[in-house]
Design a protein around this motif. Sequence first.
Motif, PDB file in Angstrom:
ATOM      1  N   GLY A 153       1.232  -0.989  -0.157  1.00 18.15           N
ATOM      2  CA  GLY A 153      -0.013  -0.480   0.064  1.00 18.15           C
ATOM      3  C   GLY A 153       0.614   0.879   0.142  1.00 18.15           C
ATOM      4  N   GLY A 154      -0.155   2.304   0.227  1.00 19.98           N
ATOM      5  CA  GLY A 154       0.751   3.526   0.686  1.00 19.98           C
ATOM      6  C   GLY A 154       2.034   3.465   1.361  1.00 19.98           C
ATOM      7  N   SER A 157       5.082   2.349  -0.400  1.00 15.37           N
ATOM      8  CA  SER A 157       5.083   2.855  -1.406  1.00 15.37           C
ATOM      9  C   SER A 157       5.957   3.660  -1.191  1.00 15.37           C
ATOM     10  CB  SER A 157       4.131   3.140  -2.391  1.00 15.37           C
ATOM     11  OG  SER A 157       3.216   1.666  -3.089  1.00 15.37           O
ATOM     12  N   ASN A 158       6.090   4.565  -0.146  1.00 13.82           N
ATOM     13  CA  ASN A 158       5.801   5.805   0.788  1.00 13.82           C
ATOM     14  C   ASN A 158       7.169   5.266   1.117  1.00 13.82           C
ATOM     15  OD1 ASN A 158       4.117   7.554  -0.637  1.00 13.82           O
ATOM     16  ND2 ASN A 158       2.987   7.681   1.131  1.00 13.82           N
ATOM     17  N   ASP A 282       2.720  10.597  -4.252  1.00 17.05           N
ATOM     18  CA  ASP A 282       2.202  10.473  -3.399  1.00 17.05           C
ATOM     19  C   ASP A 282       0.167   9.909  -4.193  1.00 17.05           C
ATOM     20  OD1 ASP A 282       0.272   8.594  -1.911  1.00 17.05           O
ATOM     21  OD2 ASP A 282       0.567   9.290   0.560  1.00 17.05           O
ATOM     22  N   ALA A 284      -1.673   7.169  -3.487  1.00 14.61           N
ATOM     23  CA  ALA A 284      -1.905   6.278  -3.413  1.00 14.61           C
ATOM     24  C   ALA A 284      -3.197   6.665  -3.641  1.00 14.61           C
ATOM     25  CB  ALA A 284      -1.469   6.363  -1.419  1.00 14.61           C
ATOM     26  N   TYR A 285      -4.513   7.548  -2.841  1.00 16.23           N
ATOM     27  CA  TYR A 285      -6.361   7.958  -3.283  1.00 16.23           C
ATOM     28  C   TYR A 285      -6.144   8.148  -4.693  1.00 16.23           C
ATOM     29  CZ  TYR A 285     -10.661  10.503  -1.908  1.00 16.23           C
ATOM     30  OH  TYR A 285     -11.403  10.256  -2.474  1.00 16.23           O
ATOM     31  N   ALA A 309       3.337   6.213  -5.419  1.00 19.40           N
ATOM     32  CA  ALA A 309       2.521   5.514  -5.280  1.00 19.40           C
ATOM     33  C   ALA A 309       1.103   5.244  -6.067  1.00 19.40           C
ATOM     34  CB  ALA A 309       2.761   5.438  -4.180  1.00 19.40           C
ATOM     35  N   ASP A 311      -2.648   3.178  -4.817  1.00 23.13           N
ATOM     36  CA  ASP A 311      -3.707   1.653  -4.430  1.00 23.13           C
ATOM     37  C   ASP A 311      -4.747   1.636  -4.894  1.00 23.13           C
ATOM     38  OD1 ASP A 311      -1.666   2.159  -2.414  1.00 23.13           O
ATOM     39  OD2 ASP A 311      -2.691   2.695  -1.082  1.00 23.13           O
ATOM     40  N   GLY A 323      -0.827  -2.254  -3.949  1.00 23.36           N
ATOM     41  CA  GLY A 323      -0.132  -1.211  -3.561  1.00 23.36           C
ATOM     42  C   GLY A 323       0.118  -1.248  -4.855  1.00 23.36           C
TER      43      GLY A 323
END
Length: 514
Positions: A153-154, A157-158, A282, A284-285, A309, A311, A323
């Motif tokens: 996930g984020g 990935s971060n 980022d 992710a969202y 990143a 997700d 992710g």
Amino acid sequence: MREVPQSQPGLDELVGMTLTALAEGRRRRGGPLPAGGPSRVRAAVQAALGASPDRTSLLPRTGIGAAAAITGLVEALAAGSADPADPWCAAHLHCPPLPVAVAADLAVSTLNPSLDSWDQAPAATTIETEVVAALAELAGFDPDQAAGTITTGGTESNLMGLLLARDAASNGQLRVFRSAAAHLSVDRAAAVLGIDTPPVAAIPTDGQDRMRVDLLRKALAEHAGPAVVVATAGTTDAGAVDPLREIAAAVEEHRRRLRRRSSSAAPAETGHPASSGWLHVDAAYGGGALFSDRLAAHLDGVALADSVALDLHKLGWQPAPAGVFLTPRPDGWPSLRAAQADYLRSEDDEAAGFPSLLDRSLRTTRRADSFPIAVTLRALGRDGLGTLVDACHDLARHAERTVQADPRLEPAFPVTLTTVVFRYRPQADVTGSAAACTAERPDQLNDAIRRALLLDGRAVVGRTRVGSDRAVHLKLTLLNPNATRADVDALLRLIATTGDELAGGYGGETRSIP
Ligand SMILES: *Cc1c(COP(=O)(O)O)cnc(C)c1O
């Protein structure tokens, strides 16, 4: 001799039992989450686990058998879940997974490939490589050059983004620049990697939760060493997208400035093109917006990033974890490549054409989480996924209009993706003295609304703090493409009437704040 268990049901029978028990557990729950709060849920789950004081323990000497265990515990799990498939479960970036992805996940669990060596995952190695290439292309990278990995996930990935940034950085103090709305995992990654001295300096946001690029420029200009800038595409709270193209330009400006100085007393380059300025996005969202023709423009500039990143267990409808970590270049993973493990990867195998993904992840044993993604991409295509993203965005826009139309509800940010942030404000003319009372404590009132709905199991609504006064707000994070406008309107009505009741109670009339 121990007793050999009687013949146990096979997978097909167990899957049938699982589906029946899921339906029964959901029926028992009846709403988006179990009623009664933590103590009641704990008691029900402990009973199902056999862990209550008058029963045998969770680990009995003799097992109860697969049929009883799966039926009893799947029912308990389903009855006790906050179910993202319920339209009133709308608090988090917690999506209802697509049935096709869940079915694919069953195949992964059955075959149990592990991506740390080709001889544990021959097909899955290629599947992951192709999924990474397809998603890199979606992000605007050259798929033949891009590299990446599937992550948990984020958060992971971060961490990968900051790790690669640290590896690439030229000499000098590497500093992290991120907005005040960046995800907490960015600072945690910086702390784990020892990059910066947390708390990392936060660039303030504008009134829409986006990084102030003028202030980023100023902060970068005051820093004489290498920098990693983390931009957020889809802030966790508001779903806002930082101006990626302008941020990329600011990072480029920083690189040029350091290069100009490097003739004098400045950091030596490491040879990596991003050695003095690394841009990590980022997404992710917000990464899922790339599937949507309507929303993809919000991510304009993401292709200028040095790492990304995203997700797919958020806007992507995958079971977690799904992710994705992407970089535009295959080089620049030295920390991971340095690790030797003869049992997993050898030069003679590589020379003989056996690929290894060991160097692409911090993890060793690694599930083939790329597989449900691959099946989903094939099944729905970009348009199919884009339609789901648009459906959630439509719901959020609709909710925003409903909030604007209700004088008791006050919006905090304009909708960008699928999140609506607002708060309840009692109307002075309706609730009279109650309003005067609650005006001093709107935070407690909004907290109380959310908890009242959680306790009776009627709705899962998010909560956050907004603005310089950190005022408590509620939020709907709409990730269920099957929810309807009527569902959203009814939920907002429920929130407002619960607020009315509590505001009245707060004035000493009806009910008290839990
Ligand atoms: C969710 C989220 C994360 C963390 O991702 P996980 O998948 O929960 O590890 C990081 N950044 C942003 C912006 C997020 O929304």
